[in-house]
Design an enzyme around this catalytic site. Structure first.
Site, short mmCIF file in Angstrom:
data_model
loop_
_atom_site.label_atom_id
_atom_site.label_comp_id
_atom_site.label_asym_id
_atom_site.label_seq_id
_atom_site.Cartn_x
_atom_site.Cartn_y
_atom_site.Cartn_z
N TYR A 157 -7.71 -3.97 -2.32
CA TYR A 157 -7.64 -2.97 -1.25
C TYR A 157 -8.99 -2.97 -0.54
CZ TYR A 157 -7.29 1.70 0.91
OH TYR A 157 -7.29 2.76 1.80
N ASP B 265 -3.84 -4.86 0.90
CA ASP B 265 -4.18 -4.26 2.18
C ASP B 265 -5.57 -4.74 2.54
OD1 ASP B 265 -4.79 -2.73 4.36
OD2 ASP B 265 -4.54 -0.79 3.37
N ASN C 77 -6.83 -4.57 5.60
CA ASN C 77 -7.35 -3.70 6.66
C ASN C 77 -7.97 -4.48 7.82
OD1 ASN C 77 -6.97 -0.81 6.58
ND2 ASN C 77 -7.95 -0.84 4.57
N GLU D 291 -3.90 1.70 -3.04
CA GLU D 291 -4.08 3.12 -2.70
C GLU D 291 -3.15 3.99 -3.55
OE1 GLU D 291 -5.27 5.67 1.28
OE2 GLU D 291 -4.13 3.82 1.54
N ASN E 270 0.88 -1.17 0.00
CA ASN E 270 0.00 0.00 0.00
C ASN E 270 0.92 1.22 0.00
OD1 ASN E 270 -1.44 2.32 0.90
ND2 ASN E 270 -3.06 1.03 1.71
N ASP F 256 2.54 4.64 5.20
CA ASP F 256 2.35 4.07 6.54
C ASP F 256 2.35 2.54 6.51
OD1 ASP F 256 0.01 4.35 5.09
OD2 ASP F 256 -1.22 4.99 6.77
N HIS F 257 2.41 1.96 5.32
CA HIS F 257 2.53 0.51 5.16
C HIS F 257 3.91 0.16 4.62
CE1 HIS F 257 -1.92 -0.47 5.31
NE2 HIS F 257 -1.96 0.84 5.09
#
Length: 265
Positions: free
Chosen positions: A111, A153, A155, A35, A8, A255-256
């Site tokens: 995603y 991702d 989540n 993303e 991501n 952030d990933h």
């Protein structure tokens, strides 16, 4: 050998230099990005083709979401599912077309929605959309009959050891029991093997995401939100799996972090 990575990137145009750096350092045959946050015509296709990643399947959207799969090995775009049933660009599937054992392998890049802040579909429609997304995916997975790798991702951090504090996060979106149950149904629908936990068995540390807030990084308060799952027969051909954690320490990082799996194909 075939190596496949997922990441991501949280805006591919903003972080194209980091993508280039990661490809130079690790050279996966295929990289699945989530993303990307751009439309297809805005995707930095030429910069990646110049590195040898001439095969590209991009499902973009203006400013939000979006996924892209790029490769040094040939593939054809295989499908785009709208599991959220709202037109968002959250999936692209490819079928490898090269010679040998790799031919016909399906790589699904997804995603899954984050789900908002409140784990209650009655007051947070985004949470309901996430659960519905996973339920539609489970019905899709139930019909799969070919070797498939699904990455991205998700989540959801499913195991107690997939977050820095299980009890503290039980009511926090991404680690609630109802999300974990939904993700488990997806996994079991096809008998997917979680490669992250095959190679890094629980309860060993295995995080792929940290908040941008600095104190999260200092205290290593991470979560395992990114996953690579394989059909049983494909999982048996996986030979290595690693986290590329140094990317999280680069300037203005995603952030990933990327995950990379190698297969003996």
């Amino acid at each position: 050998m075939l190596s496949i990575a997922t990441w991501n990137i949280n805006s591919v145009r903003l972080r194209i230099d980091q993508v280039v750096r990661m490809l130079g350092d690790h050279a996966p045959d295929i990289l699945c990005l989530q993303e990307i946050k751009c439309q297809e015509h805005q995707f930095p296709a030429q910069a990646l083709a110049d590195l040898g990643y001439v095969h590209q399947a991009v499902h973009g959207q203006k400013g939000y979401h979006g996924v892209a799969t790029i490769g040094r090995v040939p593939f054809r775009e295989f499908g785009r599912h709208d599991w959220q049933d709202n037109g968002e660009a959250r999936h692209v599937g490819v079928e490898l077309t090269g010679p040998g054992a790799q031919h016909g392998l399906i790589v699904e890049n997804v995603y899954i929605p984050a789900g908002g802040d409140t784990p209650d579909r009655a007051i947070n429609p985004k949470f309901g959309q996430k659960l519905d997304f996973l339920e539609r995916m489970a019905r899709w997975a139930d019909a799969l009959d070919r070797p498939t790798l699904i990455v991205g991702d998700f989540n959801v951090a499913p195991l107690e050891c997939d977050v820095y504090d299980h009890k503290a996060l039980l009511k926090v979106v991404s680690h609630t029991p109802v999300e974990v149950e939904s993700l488990d149904r997806l996994r079991d629908a096809h008998g997917f093997v979680d490669l992250g936990r095959r190679f890094i068995p629980a309860p060993d540390r295995n995080y792929s995401w940290w908040s941008y807030r600095s104190y999260w990084r200092q205290k290593d308060q991470g979560r395992r939100l990114d996953h690579m799952w394989a059909s049983p027969e494909l999982a048996s051909q996986a030979t290595a799996h690693r986290l590329v954690e140094d990317t999280r320490r680069w300037d203005a990082p995603s952030d990933h972090i990327p995950l990379v799996t190698e297969f003996d194909l």
